[in-house]
Design a protein around this motif. Sequence first.
Motif, short mmCIF file in Angstrom:
data_model
loop_
_atom_site.label_atom_id
_atom_site.label_comp_id
_atom_site.label_asym_id
_atom_site.label_seq_id
_atom_site.Cartn_x
_atom_site.Cartn_y
_atom_site.Cartn_z
N LEU A 1 0.46 6.50 7.96
CA LEU A 1 -0.72 6.22 6.04
C LEU A 1 -1.84 4.53 7.14
O LEU A 1 -1.07 4.24 7.50
N VAL A 2 -3.11 5.20 6.95
CA VAL A 2 -3.70 4.33 7.36
C VAL A 2 -4.92 3.53 6.04
O VAL A 2 -5.16 4.02 5.35
N LEU A 3 -5.11 2.37 5.96
CA LEU A 3 -5.85 1.69 4.70
C LEU A 3 -7.17 1.62 5.41
O LEU A 3 -6.86 0.11 6.46
N ALA A 4 -7.89 2.03 4.97
CA ALA A 4 -9.81 2.11 5.41
C ALA A 4 -10.06 0.92 4.53
O ALA A 4 -11.52 1.79 3.86
N THR A 5 -9.63 -0.11 4.31
CA THR A 5 -9.70 -0.59 2.63
C THR A 5 -10.96 -1.95 2.63
O THR A 5 -11.23 -2.53 1.53
N GLY A 6 -11.72 -2.44 3.61
CA GLY A 6 -12.09 -3.04 3.63
C GLY A 6 -11.30 -4.33 3.40
O GLY A 6 -10.33 -4.36 3.44
#
Length: 491
Positions: free
Chosen positions: A329-334
């Motif tokens: 799971l990759v969080l590309a959430t700033g």
Amino acid sequence: MNGRSIAIVGGGFAGVGAAVMLRRAGHEDVTVFEKGERVGGVWSHNTYPGAACDVPSHLYEFSFAPNRWSRRFAPQAEIQAYVEGVARRFGVLDRVRTRTEVRSAAWDEQRGRWRLETNAGSHEVDVLLTACGQLSVPKKPALPGLERFAGPAFHTAEWRHDVDLNGKRVAVVGAGCSAIQVVPAIQPDVAQVDVYQRSPGWTIPKGDYAYPDWAHTLFKRFRAVRRLDRAIVFGGMELGALAMTRQRWLLPAFRAIGRRQINKAIADPGLRRKVTPSDELGCKRVMLTDEWYPTLTEPNVELIDAGIEAVTPTGIRDRTGVERRADVLVLATGFKTHGFVAPMEVSGSGGRSLAAEWGEVPRAYLGLSVPGFPNMFLLYGPNTNGGTGSVIYTIEAGVGHVLAALEELERAEAARIEIRREAAESFDRELRAALEGTVWHTGCTSWYVDENGNDPNQWPWLWSTYRRRTAGLEPGAYALSAAPVDAATLG
């Protein structure tokens, strides 16, 4: 030579640039505190696959340190090497204390100095510069069940290079600036990548390419060509800034470019609908990419816009009830962009905290000075971000203002300089009024504007205007004194 001691908190572009410019101006007693293992800031921390700049290289560099870039848009490793090289070349690398986090900074009224508490002890200085950046603290969403996910889960700014993605099923949460770089970079190697999009953002073609040998030769032999390229890029950025602020009749042309990019790459009407924004162009960060839409059409890529109901131990369940398995799971959430100096605690005159002074909305005169906080300047502070432009240009302009303030201290033989409250409040009223007419206040959700509609991030004018307004000190804007004063007399 100036004998004032100066502390800079943060060793990214702003910290390194400030240290170099201060030293070139004759300020030798400069110390940079960097909590990481090396200088570089955001470019040191963000090492995810595909990480690169979205500003053309010749504008994303210090004007006093032109570089021989390999590409039109430099990749992360090259930018990181550039920052370190500038620090080394201009003799400030030995002024950086790495692995040193400043936990608090307090103004000592009696001594007229700043006292910094770090994980390595105390430090006193005459002048404090914060260069913490707006993209330094990762924002991790409160997804139900995230803590129960059985596989590796990490933010793009904390990339796990020990996790092999080959043949894995990867879930990427987010479809913004980080995601549009990560997903195309990992897509060829993974079994499946599911992208969970909250809302689409506008994109325009990036036009990236490696500089051929003849271009390198041209730039080297004729420096005017490099300067011309920088000027052309800056002019294009100013046109974009104009469209997002005062001349919004220019926006339809940019929207047409964005729609053409979508229609050219995607034939499926359902996918086109998912990626076509409904809000105004520029309301969110406009993304530059040549690879995002073609990647979304690959057979091992799925874009999900149904929203996330929960993270399960083995994947993600969307709000329609469909669960998709994921190994990683990759969080590309700033990032948390409204802290500016967080998690450092700053206390000014009378022990008043910066958090209390700001209340709900961070505010600073020209993004640099806060009343009640003498001898302190923020670099890349409140309302110095933009929909276009180069942060490096902004940083240089801000440091130029700091140098002007320090020169005024010397000229007046003063010990303390502080923005007057009436000057700060007058500027803030002017800025808030200008923001109301910009694209960032057209109703969309972005990291620029908080949940109450306040915008502590954006500059509502041209960047040439910022350079002009920071070039010197406005008469009467700052108060100077030779000895400690009662804070109540200021403003």
